[in-house]
Enzyme design. Structure first.
Site: not given
Ligand code: PLP
Length: 382
Positions: A48, A101, A171, A196
């Site tokens: 962990r 998001y 982000d 993604k």
């Molecule tokens: C998908 C996404 C998230 C969240 O990520 P997860 O892996 O689904 O928890 C945060 N910010 C953006 C811009 C995203 O596209």
């Protein structure tokens, strides 16, 4: 040796196994590690806290973003939660874009209501509003550019130099480290949903926080272990596999997008087309300055009503109706009822997300086939 991103993404961690000479770094699944003797632990004691496979993934992500440290987490959301838990106190103010998001909006709104920190959502494109919000002395400014799903652009460099003693977090999920490096533009932290483009195959949920500061990174690592939200060995292994093809994937997806955008520009059934690579896009100049590509996500507003929208979506054969983006397969989403359903309607409307808006993530299929599919779907609503 300073290496280019293609080399980093392919070669990171290769040949690191001394025992068998594995070319690909092996996956280490053990949760626990033996001590040399009493009071003499190894660098690894419990997975962990620290795991060899996760370490390779973290080093790769950190190198790609030109950072010095990375903490891989169980999801993109837990990466954002980790930042709030580790770095904010109850009276600290976080400023976030009103069109962030949907999941981020839900998390920050809930943390605000619960009292974990204070959160103010603003339109960061509105310079006057942004400057006014600085008077509240925010501890953290959260940036998402291009925004989801409207692809609005904000100037990372300009925001990050606006005020001292503020943490700037970007982000960077949409652009990936291939097309944008916020740490170089002045940000303190970069967060990604690795679910993604980084993984790229729509079969893994993970996140990461990348920093360039040992003090902040120690805090994040401590909280990551304490909360128990670090990424698993399996996910780290799978993510590394995806990252090795990141660069050719995002470039080919972008090439496909260019062809599809050219096709969409000629479609009379499209009201508005949102893509930062179009010179008419309001953020085009800033995008050219801070990005080295425009990516493979665009959105558009269809003319007509709900029935037209339904018919259009039903006609598509290659674009799968699904949330998420960045995988090898092309997807189409309806933000108002899918990705952004967690946003109250008035907030969604204020962010410009109409009920006729569709967001497209272009994959690696042949662009001619993708265009043929769109062509027949547009004919079906004529
Ligand atoms: C998908 C996404 C998230 C969240 O990520 P997860 O892996 O689904 O928890 C945060 N910010 C953006 C811009 C995203 O596209």
């Amino acid at each position: 040796m300073i290496m280019k991103k293609s080399t980093i993404s392919v070669r990171s961690g290769l040949n690191s196994d001394a025992q068998h000479g594995c070319v690909v770094p092996p996956i280490t699944l053990s949760t626990t590690y033996n001590f040399f003797e009493l009071n003499k632990p190894r660098p690894y004691d419990y997975s962990r806290r620290k795991n060899p496979t996760r370490d390779v993934a973290q080093k790769t992500l950190s190198d790609l973003e030109c950072g010095t440290h990375a903490i891989m987490t169980s999801s993109g959301m837990s990466a954002i939660y980790l930042i709030c838990s580790a770095l904010l106190k109850p009276n600290d103010l976080l400023i976030a874009p009103h069109d962030c998001y949907g999941g981020t909006y839900r998390l920050l709104d809930a943390l605000n209501k619960k009292g974990t920190c204070k959160v103010l959502f603003i339109n960061q494109n509105d310079t006057q509003m942004f400057l006014q919000s600085l008077a509240y002395k925010p501890k953290l400014i959260f940036i998402e550019t291009p925004s989801n799903p409207m692809l609005r652009i904000v100037d990372i460099y300009a925001i990050c130099k606006s005020q001292k003693d503020t943490l700037y977090v970007v982000d960077n999920t949409f652009m990936t480290p291939v097309f944008q490096n916020p740490l170089i533009l002045g940000a303190d932290l970069v967060v990604h949903s690795c679910s993604k483009y980084l993984n790229g195959h729509s079969d893994l949920i993970a996140g990461v926080v990348i920093s360039k500061d040992a003090y902040i990174s120690d805090k994040l690592a401590w909280w990551g272990n304490t909360l128990g939200i670090t990424g698993s060995a399996f996910d780290s292994y799978q993510l590394l596999r995806g990252i090795r093809t990141l660069i050719p994937r995002v470039h080919q997806q972008q090439n496909n997008t260019k062809s599809i955008i050219a096709f969409c520009q000629k479609q009379p059934q499209i009201n508005e087309l949102y893509y930062p690579g179009l010179s008419v896009h309001p953020g085009y100049a800033i995008a050219c300055k801070q990005q080295s590509g425009f990516g493979s996500i665009f959105s558009f507003e269809l003319k007509g009503n709900k029935n037209v929208l339904l018919r259009f979506l039903r006609s598509l054969k290659l674009f799968t109706l699904a949330e998420s983006f960045g995988g090898v397969e092309s997807l189409i989403a309806h933000p108002a009822t899918m990705t952004h359903a967690a946003m109250p309607e008035n907030v969604r409307k204020r962010a410009g997300i109409s009920d006729m808006l569709l967001r497209v993530s272009v994959g690696l299929e042949d662009s001619d086939d993708l265009i043929t599919d769109l062509e027949q779907a547009f004919s079906s609503i004529q």
